[in-house]
Design an enzyme around this catalytic site. Structure first.
Site, PDB file in Angstrom:
ATOM      1  NE  ARG B  19     -28.611 -60.821 -35.774  1.00 32.72           N
ATOM      2  CZ  ARG B  19     -29.392 -61.181 -34.774  1.00 32.72           C
ATOM      3  NH1 ARG B  19     -28.893 -61.776 -33.709  1.00 32.72           N
ATOM      4  NH2 ARG B  19     -30.689 -60.971 -34.841  1.00 32.72           N
ATOM      5  CG  ASP B  20     -31.397 -64.668 -35.402  1.00 33.44           C
ATOM      6  OD1 ASP B  20     -30.749 -64.853 -34.367  1.00 33.44           O
ATOM      7  OD2 ASP B  20     -32.634 -64.616 -35.426  1.00 33.44           O
ATOM      8  CG  HIS B 211     -37.467 -62.529 -35.727  1.00 31.08           C
ATOM      9  ND1 HIS B 211     -36.254 -62.319 -36.352  1.00 31.08           N
ATOM     10  CD2 HIS B 211     -37.264 -63.562 -34.878  1.00 31.08           C
ATOM     11  CE1 HIS B 211     -35.357 -63.187 -35.891  1.00 31.08           C
ATOM     12  NE2 HIS B 211     -35.942 -63.959 -35.000  1.00 31.08           N
ATOM     13  CG  HIS B 213     -37.459 -68.434 -33.622  1.00 35.87           C
ATOM     14  ND1 HIS B 213     -36.242 -68.954 -33.280  1.00 35.87           N
ATOM     15  CD2 HIS B 213     -37.237 -67.120 -33.890  1.00 35.87           C
ATOM     16  CE1 HIS B 213     -35.320 -68.003 -33.316  1.00 35.87           C
ATOM     17  NE2 HIS B 213     -35.897 -66.876 -33.677  1.00 35.87           N
ATOM     18  CB  CYS B 244     -34.065 -70.243 -29.037  1.00 36.86           C
ATOM     19  SG  CYS B 244     -34.035 -69.442 -27.439  1.00 36.86           S
ATOM     20  CG  ASN B 253     -34.348 -67.514 -37.018  1.00 39.36           C
ATOM     21  OD1 ASN B 253     -33.566 -68.103 -36.290  1.00 39.36           O
ATOM     22  ND2 ASN B 253     -34.539 -66.210 -36.958  1.00 39.36           N
TER      23      ASN B 253
END
Lengths: 316, 316
Positions: B19-20, B211, B213, B244, B253
């Site tokens: 997803r991310d 979470h 990065h 991002c 990430n």
């Protein structure tokens, strides 16, 4: 990973890029450019700079101008110039250039010693004794770097007891400070904390510097663990220059500006002007001819502000 | 950074790359390739996989096949399939696909909420209430991700009190778990430890996932600090995919295999078969059409052994 000591509020950085970084670069950086670079670094608040290596020009052609570099740079109050020396001859050359500190290198493991220095750790100890005979009375600080202190790429595990035994022998010889090197990025934070606590407990008055590589992404996590154990001295390399010839594809030394950025963000005083350092990092691609792995120079500091974008994206 | 709780001996990973990671890729990964990839990930010991997002196909065209992906994958015992949903419509689509968990996203800061989701945090709370009306009685676990929990790229500092206030409101609404997101890599380890300790102390029974990065190289150091505070759940993205859109040039990430490698090296049980994971990482360049920032896939695990080289080099 219990917290035994309060975390230090101040740390200091030894910049190793001019030696550990340049030595494996494909191209020779002209002497005057090295001098300009080190002079700029000397004004940023770095506490020590490993400026070069007094090695055979054949072994490391990139550093064949060692004496010209050390005698050419502007010495700054409070910034120690340290150099690597491999033997008595190199030591004599370094002493002639009025260095502040001499860094001797040996491996904690036999096979890395043979591969990197063509000598076993036992032979290195003999060599160090001969070097210490030469430096006696010079007032120059003698540091020993222990390569593969957290693992050897050929042999694997290097027992903590082995490192402690070598430190004890070296202190007996007259070595004044130590750098524990994770030469090929094998260390993990739990191991780092254990070894750092062990040396600080046994030798609380001896300066221990930690030298990490970011080979497997753990460079800053290992520095954090060392700091939590009470370590206040770190080697780091501008832009993350350096690396290991035995680990192709791997990134290099822990990056100075990324290390400074993390500790400053945590409120730990590094003494370094991060903005000034980042300006010098930005000149590295011109100096060495390629991009560098450091991340803060690309992303900006964590307090960087962005303008609001026009479209949405649903990132988390 | 005092050690308050014993460090956990086990952690679990939520893989967010499908997803991310995929949402910001330049090219659409065909549905059957996504399914094959998630099926492979499902057998490695990962505890949760964020498989897709039930968003408008116009907003995120790369994930326009959300329902086909979720209904196409093989469900494995012990592996929860979670999906992001932005609104009631997406929630209904997700519930129809028998997901195990729904992940709602809101920002802790106003300007990031407006930039990323076109709504303020207050509007997100209203939206969440409407979504929770729909999920009531479904048995599906409802998680809320708080973007910019460690800082906003537009506003700067996000006070810890603001995050705690939002968590309290969300628990009041019926949210069961939380993901604290360092959306643009602004967090530092000291800050992470403070916020993690604060939420664990107040809500010891609520699952909190972290979470991170790796925008400024601190991804693993932040994960270490969270784990030291008692956190056992981490988002991570295979190969370090993701990133991002507001931080061009920055890495993405925190990388799943690098995170697993660090914790396993420290003796922390991640439940993940790292070798199996690395084999899947090695297929990523074919899947997405470019190299990935993960480092262990390039350098090998820290217990990797090298053959002795022929020449010496004097690295430290």
């Amino acid at each position: 990973m219990k917290q035994l000591t309060p975390c230090p509020t101040k740390i200091e950085i030894n910049e190793v890029a001019p030696r550990d970084g340049l030595q494996i670069e494909a191209r020779f950086v002209p002497t005057e450019e090295k001098i300009r670079w080190i002079d700029a670094l000397s004004t940023t608040g770095l506490r020590r700079i490993e400026a070069t290596s007094f090695t055979s020009p054949k072994a490391i052609p990139n550093l064949r101008d060692a004496a010209d570099v050390v005698t050419g740079i502007q010495r700054q109050e409070g910034v120690a110039i340290t150099v690597l020396v491999p033997n008595v001859k190199g030591t004599e050359r370094a002493l002639a250039c009025q260095v502040d500190e001499i860094n001797l290198v040996m491996s904690a493991s036999d096979s890395h010693g043979l591969a990197n220095l063509r000598m076993t750790p036992e032979r290195s100890l003999e060599q160090f004794a001969a070097i210490l005979d030469v430096t006696k009375g010079s007032g120059v600080f003698i540091n020993a770097s222990l390569s593969t202190a957290f693992g050897c790429p050929f042999e694997g595990e290097v027992p903590e007891a082995r490192v402690l035994e070598l430190v004890e022998k070296l202190i007996g010889l007259g070595i004044q400070g130590f750098t524990l090197c994770d030469t090929t990025g094998m260390a993990n934070p739990a191991q780092v904390k254990c070894l750092c606590e062990a040396v600080l407990e046994r030798w609380p008055e001896t300066p221990f510097t930690l030298h990490f590589h970011n080979t497997r992404g753990m460079g800053l996590a290992n520095a954090l663990a060392a700091w939590q154990a009470g370590i206040t001295r770190f080697d780091a390399s501008l832009g993350g220059l350096g690396g290991c010839p035995f680990a192709p594809g791997a990134t290099g030394n822990v990056c100075t500006e990324d290390l400074v950025h993390m500790f400053e963000a945590m409120g730990v005083d590094t003494g370094v002007d991060l903005d000034a350092l980042l300006e010098i990092t930005a000149t590295l691609p011109d100096l060495i001819g390629h991009d560098v792995p450091g991340q803060v120079v690309k992303a900006g500091k964590s307090n960087r502000r962005y303008a609001m974008p026009a479209t949405s994206s649903q990132s988390s």
